[in-house]
Write an enzyme that holds these catalytic residues in place. Structure first.
Site, PDB file in Angstrom:
ATOM      1  CG  ASP A 181       8.770  13.155   7.191  1.00 52.09           C
ATOM      2  OD1 ASP A 181       8.659  14.259   6.622  1.00 52.09           O
ATOM      3  OD2 ASP A 181       8.889  12.083   6.571  1.00 52.09           O
ATOM      4  CB  ILE A 206      -0.954   0.004   1.219  1.00 48.05           C
ATOM      5  CG1 ILE A 206      -0.168  -0.097   2.531  1.00 48.05           C
ATOM      6  CG2 ILE A 206      -1.966  -1.120   1.109  1.00 48.05           C
ATOM      7  CD1 ILE A 206      -1.037  -0.048   3.774  1.00 48.05           C
ATOM      8  CE  LYS A 264       6.952   1.821   8.425  1.00 48.89           C
ATOM      9  NZ  LYS A 264       7.402   3.064   9.096  1.00 48.89           N
ATOM     10  CB  VAL A 298       3.441  -0.142   4.382  1.00 51.47           C
ATOM     11  CG1 VAL A 298       2.391  -0.551   5.416  1.00 51.47           C
ATOM     12  CG2 VAL A 298       4.466   0.794   5.004  1.00 51.47           C
ATOM     13  CB  ALA A 349       6.880   1.221  -2.321  1.00 56.44           C
ATOM     14  CB  ALA A 350       9.341   4.942   1.423  1.00 56.79           C
ATOM     15  CB  SER A 351      14.119   5.764  -0.212  1.00 56.07           C
ATOM     16  OG  SER A 351      13.984   6.396   1.051  1.00 56.07           O
ATOM     17  CG  LEU A 352      15.061   4.447   4.242  1.00 57.98           C
ATOM     18  CD1 LEU A 352      15.248   4.998   5.653  1.00 57.98           C
ATOM     19  CD2 LEU A 352      16.400   4.133   3.609  1.00 57.98           C
ATOM     20  N   GLY A 353      11.827   1.333   2.981  1.00 59.63           N
ATOM     21  CA  GLY A 353      10.963   0.191   3.246  1.00 59.63           C
ATOM     22  C   GLY A 353       9.639   0.304   2.523  1.00 59.63           C
TER      23      GLY A 353
END
Length: 553
Positions: A280, A123, A145, A131, A125-129
Site C-alpha cells: 500500500d 493526526i 496507533k 494515530v 484516522a482510518a477505518s481500522l485504527g
C-alpha cells in the site's frame, strides 16, 4: 451498531444489486445491447455510489473491501472500479476515552505513566485504527496507533456478511462459473485479518529494514516493542512531509527526479529481489525528511511472492520477448490468469493476435510518448473478451506497482522505462535459477523428448496397425455447438413443413365444405406455428464466454 443489523444492511445492499442486474439482463434481451448500454453505465455508477456511501457510513471492512475491488478490473466494469478507486480510508476519529482505556488495558498502566505527553487529537484516522502523537518518558517522539473500538466484532460481522453474499451469488448468479469466489474470500480474509494484529506489523517493519539496508536514503521507522501489543503500536515519529508535498521538496532542494527513481528502484527491489513488498505505497504512507530521506510507513498490508511465482513470471517474460503465444499461455495458466472454463487453444490464438498487433516498435513509441492508453484499453478489452482473471495473490502486487509508479510519475513525468532495466535483468539472470537454469531445463526437456520419441512412435504405429488407435478431442465446444445448430435447424425445418402441411389441409378441407376438419387442421397449424416461433427465439448460451461486455455482470 447491532451485529445482525450490520449484516442485514450489507447483505440487503448486495441483494438489491443482484436483482437490478438480473432485471437489466431481462430488459436487454427485449431492447437490445445498443439501447441498454447507457442504462448499464448509469446502473453501475449508481451501484458503486451506493456502495461508497454505505462504506463511509458503516466503516470497518467495507472501505477495505471497496479498495480491494477497485483493483479488480478483470471482474468489474470500469464504471464501478473508477468510483471505488475514490473511496478514501478516512472516517471520524474514535473518542479519546476509548484511547485511554485501550492503552491502560493493553500496556497495564495508565496513559499518564506510559507517556510523558499525549496529544488528544489524532493526526490520522482510518477505518481500522487511528494515530496520535506522543512523547515517551525518555523524550523520544513517537506515533501511537490504536485499533478502533470493537473493531474485531465489526470485522467479524463484515466477513459474515460478505460470506453470505458470496453464497447467494453462487446460487442466484453465474459468477461461480467464471470466478473462484472462495479463493477471493480467503485472500481478503487473510489480508485484512493480518492488519488487526500490530505485532505482525512490527515483524514486517523489521524485515523491510533488513531488506532495504543497502539503500542509503531509505528509512524504516523504529518500532518500540515494549510499548506495543496486538492493539497498540508505538513507533518513531517522523519529522517530514508526504512525498507529494512539492513545496516542501522545493524548499529543501530535494531532487524530485532522483526521489522518484529511488522510490521505483526500491519497490522493484522488494518485488524482484526480496519477493516481499509493501502492498500500500500511497502518498500517505511515503514521507520525506528535510535531508531527502525517503521513509516508508504502515506495514500492515504486505505481499509476498514465492520462488515458484517468480519462476513463472520469468517464463512469462521470456515468452513475451520470444513472442511465443503457446509458452505465454502455459505461464499464464501456471500463474492462475486463466479461468477454469478457459479454452486454452482459443486463448493462445487471441494472445498471438495481441502480440502481432503490439509490435516492439509500437511499444517503443508508446514508451517515448508516455501514452500507454492504446495498449491499456486493448488489455482491458482483452481481459473482458477472454476467459481470464487476475490471480488473487498478484492483485496486491499490481495495485502496489500502479500506486508506486503513479507517485513516481508525479515527481518526475519524464521518467522512462529504463529505470526498471537493472531489475528486469536481475529477474532474468542466473541468480535464483535464472537464464542459465531455464536454458538447461529446456535442453533437458528437448533431450528427454528425443530419447522417448522412438519408443512412443513404435507403440503408436503398433496400435494403429491393430486398429486400437483412438483420437481424443480435448475441447468439443465448437463441434458441439455446430451439431446443436444443425439439430435445431432440422427441428425448425420439420416444424415449418408440418405447419405448412396443416395449413394447406385446412384450406382444402374448407373449400370442400368439411368445416369441422378445417377447424381442427387450423388449430393444429396454429399450435405448430407457435411452437416454431418459440424454437426460433431460443438461443444457445456459450458458457465459455464472459457474462457481459463489462465483465461478469
Amino acid at each position: 451498531m447491532n451485529r445482525y443489523y450490520r449484516i442485514w444492511r450489507i447483505t440487503s445492499m448486495f441483494i438489491s444489486f443482484f436483482i437490478k442486474v438480473w432485471w437489466y439482463k431481462k430488459r436487454e434481451e427485449r431492447l437490445g445491447k445498443r439501447v441498454m448500454a447507457p442504462r448499464w453505465t448509469a446502473l453501475f455508477q449508481d451501484m458503486a455510489h451506493r456502495f461508497c456511501e454505505t462504506a463511509v457510513e458503516l466503516g470497518g471492512l467495507l472501505i477495505k473491501a471497496g479498495q480491494f475491488f477497485a483493483t479488480r478490473v478483470d471482474l468489474l466494469p470500469s464504471e464501478i472500479t473508477k468510483e471505488l478507486s475514490q473511496l478514501q480510508d478516512a472516517v471520524p476519529a474514535a473518542s479519546f476515552d476509548h484511547v485511554q482505556k485501550t492503552i491502560q488495558k493493553e500496556l497495564g498502566k495508565p496513559l499518564e505513566e506510559v507517556f510523558l505527553s499525549f496529544n488528544k487529537e489524532p493526526i490520522a484516522a482510518a477505518s481500522l485504527g487511528q494515530v496520535h502523537q506522543a512523547v515517551l518518558p525518555k523524550g523520544d517522539k513517537v506515533a501511537v496507533k490504536i485499533l478502533r473500538p470493537k473493531i474485531d466484532q465489526i470485522i467479524n460481522a463484515d466477513f459474515a456478511a460478505i460470506r453470505i453474499t458470496m453464497i447467494m451469488a453462487k446460487f442466484f448468479t453465474d459468477l461461480s462459473k467464471q470466478l473462484d469466489l472462495d479463493a477471493i474470500y480467503q485472500e481478503m480474509h487473510q489480508t485484512f485479518s493480518d492488519e488487526l494484529d500490530y505485532r505482525l506489523e512490527i515483524k514486517n517493519a523489521e524485515r523491510f529494514r533488513n531488506n532495504l539496508a543497502e539503500f542509503e536514503n531509505i528509512y524504516i521507522p523504529r518500532m518500540y516493542k515494549s510499548h506495543s501489543t496486538s492493539k497498540v503500536l508505538t513507533m518513531e515519529f517522523i519529522e517530514g512531509q508526504k512525498i507529494d508535498n512539492y513545496e516542501f521538496l522545493k524548499k529543501h532542494n530535494i531532487d524530485r527526479e532522483e526521489l522518484g527513481r529511488r522510490l521505483i528502484q526500491s519497490y522493484l527491489h522488494q518485488v524482484v529481489v526480496d519477493g516481499f513488498f509493501h502492498a500500500d505505497p500511497h502518498q500517505g504512507n511515503l514521507y520525506v525528511k528535510a535531508d531527502g530521506t525517503l521513509v516508508f510507513l504502515d506495514f500492515g498490508m504486505v505481499g509476498e511472492i514465492s520462488n515458484r511465482t517468480k519462476e513463472n513470471l520469468r517464463n512469462l517474460l521470456f515468452s513475451v520477448v520470444e513472442r511465443d503465444s503457446e509458452k505465454m499461455v502455459d505461464a499464464m495458466a501456471n500463474l492462475g490468469f486463466l479461468r477454469p472454463t478457459a479454452n486454452r487453444n482459443l486463448v493462445r490464438k487471441a494472445m498471438q493476435f495481441f502480440l502481432d498487433n503490439h509490435t516492439p516498435e509500437q511499444m517503443k513509441e508508446m514508451e517515448k510518448t508516455k501514452n500507454l492508453g492504446p495498449i491499456g484499453a486493448d488489455l482491458r478489452e482483452f481481459i473482458y473478451d477472454q476467459p481470464m482473471q487476475i490471480p488473487a495473490n498478484l492483485i496486491f502486487m499490481g495495485r502496489a506497482g500502479i500506486t508506486a509508479f503513479g507517485v513516481a510519475f508525479g515527481l518526475d513525468s519524464t521518467m522512462g522505462a529504463e529505470v526498471a532495466g537493472p531489475y528486469i535483468k536481475k529477474l532474468m539472470e542466473d541468480k535464483d535459477g535464472g537464464l542459465t537454469n531455464v536454458v538447461l531445463q529446456r535442453v533437458k526437456d528437448y533431450g528427454t523428448t528425443l530419447i522417448t520419441l522412438p519408443g512412443l512412435l513404435s507403440r503408436t504405429l503398433k496400435k494403429a496397425d491393430l486398429g486400437e488407435l483412438y483420437v481424443k478431442v480435448g475441447n468439443l465446444g465448437d463441434i458441439q455447438r455446430a451439431v446443436l445448430f444443425q439439430t435445431r435447424l432440422a427441428n425448425r425445418l420439420v416444424l415449418a413443413l408440418l405447419t405448412s402441411t396443416a395449413t394447406l389441409c385446412a384450406v382444402i378441407f374448407y373449400t370442400q365444405d368439411f368445416y369441422s376438419e378445417a377447424r381442427g387442421a387450423a388449430l393444429i397449424a396454429a399450435f405448430l406455428g407457435i411452437l416454431l416461433l418459440w424454437h426460433s427465439r431460443k438461443k444457445p448460451r456459450d458458457s465459455s464466454q464472459p457474462f457481459h461486455r463489462n465483465g461478469p455482470f
